[in-house]
Scaffold this active site. Structure first.
Site, mmCIF file in Angstrom:
data_model
loop_
_atom_site.group_PDB
_atom_site.id
_atom_site.type_symbol
_atom_site.label_atom_id
_atom_site.label_comp_id
_atom_site.label_asym_id
_atom_site.label_seq_id
_atom_site.Cartn_x
_atom_site.Cartn_y
_atom_site.Cartn_z
ATOM 1 N N ASN A 166 10.946 -4.550 13.908
ATOM 2 C CA ASN A 166 11.286 -4.521 12.414
ATOM 3 C C ASN A 166 10.978 -6.571 13.096
ATOM 4 O OD1 ASN A 166 11.512 -2.876 10.544
ATOM 5 N ND2 ASN A 166 13.058 -2.250 11.654
ATOM 6 N N TYR A 200 13.483 1.751 17.697
ATOM 7 C CA TYR A 200 13.390 2.296 16.301
ATOM 8 C C TYR A 200 14.767 1.259 16.036
ATOM 9 C CZ TYR A 200 13.974 2.705 11.032
ATOM 10 O OH TYR A 200 13.938 2.292 9.545
ATOM 11 N N ASN A 218 5.390 4.412 13.577
ATOM 12 C CA ASN A 218 6.377 4.669 12.326
ATOM 13 C C ASN A 218 5.911 5.713 11.214
ATOM 14 O OD1 ASN A 218 8.133 4.759 10.525
ATOM 15 N ND2 ASN A 218 9.155 2.841 10.929
ATOM 16 N N ASP A 252 8.816 0.153 16.609
ATOM 17 C CA ASP A 252 9.194 -0.222 15.168
ATOM 18 C C ASP A 252 10.490 -1.155 15.868
ATOM 19 O OD1 ASP A 252 9.760 -1.381 12.987
ATOM 20 O OD2 ASP A 252 10.030 0.037 11.571
ATOM 21 N N HIS A 307 3.475 2.009 8.042
ATOM 22 C CA HIS A 307 3.216 0.968 9.059
ATOM 23 C C HIS A 307 1.888 2.039 9.960
ATOM 24 C CE1 HIS A 307 7.782 -0.349 10.313
ATOM 25 N NE2 HIS A 307 7.561 -0.132 9.267
#
Length: 266
Positions: free
Chosen positions: A155, A109, A7, A153, A257
Site C-alpha cells: 500500500n 498486507y 491481493n 500489498d 490489484h
C-alpha cells in the site's frame, strides 16, 4: 522457483480466478492478501485442485487475511508478531523446504491508511505509519536478510513512476513523502532488493493497481505500484524474469490489484 503475489480481495468470491492465475503464471508459491475469510471457511479444495498441497493461512471475517499456497512443504516461522496489538491477520512468515536449504517468505498486507495523510486527524493513517515502523524495528533486530523473499500489498508506491502523476499524488495516501521515507527505512533495515525494479528501470511506469472507480481503467491508466516483491541481496543475482498480469484487471468480478510474479534461480 516462481513466487507470485496477489491481493485477491476475497478468496471465497474469487477462488475460481485462481485457475487463471495458475494457467498464466504457473507459480510454485502463491501469496494472497485480503482473503477476507476466517480460517475455517478458506477454500482449501480449490487450492488443492491447483496443486498447492501445502498451505498456511491466517484470516478473519470480512476483511484483511493473508495466505501462502505452495507446491513445496512449508513451516510457519515461529517469531510471528501481532503488529500494533490489533490481531488483524496482516502477516505470514514461512520457511519453504527446498533442496538447497529453506527459503524464508514473508507475505504482508500493510494497512491502506484511509484518505487523509495526517496522523493527528486520521487514525487509519497513524496505524499505517505505526505498522511500518514496528515492522522496520523488527526487521532491524533480526539483521540483514538472507535467502529471503518479501511480497505483498504494501500500500505504498514509493517511486516517481510508481504512480500516474508524481506531482498530483504527493498529497495522496500511498505516495506521500512520509510513507515513502518509512518504506525506505524498512528496505534499509533488512537490506532488501527491489526485484521488480531490477527488470523495470526507475524511469519507466510500473503499476499493479487500478481503481474500481475508473470507468475505463486502461484508457486513463491512473495506476499505482502497491504490490511489491523484494529479495535478499544474495538472491538478486538469481532473478530471471518477472510478470505483471495486467490483463487480470479485466477478468469478471476481479480484484483491483493484479497478480505479480518473480522467477528466481538458486
Amino acid at each position: 522457483m516462481r513466487v507470485a503475489t496477489w491481493n485477491i480481495n476475497s478468496v471465497r468470491l474469487r477462488a475460481p480466478l485462481l485457475r487463471q492465475v495458475v494457467d498464466e503464471l504457473d507459480p510454485d508459491i502463491l501469496c494472497l492478501q485480503e482473503t477476507k475469510t476466517p480460517d475455517e471457511h478458506f477454500p482449501h479444495e480449490a487450492a488443492e485442485a491447483l496443486g498447492f498441497s501445502h498451505r498456511i493461512i491466517t484470516g478473519m471475517k470480512g476483511y484483511n487475511g493473508v495466505a501462502v499456497l505452495s507446491r513445496h512443504p512449508l513451516t510457519r516461522i515461529p517469531d510471528w508478531q501481532d503488529w500494533c496489538g490489533k490481531g488483524d491477520c496482516r502477516h505470514l512468515g514461512v520457511a519453504v523446504d527446498l533442496p538447497g536449504g529453506p527459503l524464508e517468505v514473508h507475505n504482508f498486507y500493510v494497512p491502506a491508511g484511509g484518505d487523509v495523510p495526517d496522523r493527528e486527524v486520521n487514525i487509519k493513517f497513524a496505524h499505517k505509519l505505526d505498522f511500518v515502523a514496528e515492522v522496520t524495528a523488527w526487521t532491524a533486530a533480526r539483521g540483514p536478510v538472507r535467502r529471503s523473499v518479501l511480497v505483498g500489498d504494501l500500500n505504498i508506491a514509493p517511486m516517481e513512476h510508481d504512480v500516474w502523476s508524481h506531482k498530483q499524488m504527493l498529497g495522496v495516501v500511498s505516495h506521500t513523502p512520509v510513507e515513502v521515507e518509512a518504506m525506505a527505512r524498512w528496505i534499509a533495515a533488512g537490506n532488501w532488493y527491489d526485484a521488480l525494479r531490477h527488470f523495470v528501470p526507475a524511469d519507466q511506469k510500473l503499476y499493479t493497481w487500478w481503481s474500481y472507480r475508473a470507468k475505463d481503467w486502461r484508457a486513463t491508466d491512473r495506476g499505482r505500484r502497491l504490490d511489491h516483491i523484494w529479495v535478499s541481496q544474495d538472491l538478486a543475482g538469481g532473478l530471471r524474469r518477472h510478470a505483471v498480469l495486467k490483463d487480470a484487471r479485466d477478468w469478471p468480478q476481479t480484484s483491483d490489484h493484479v497478480p505479480v510474479l518473480m522467477e528466481i534461480s538458486f
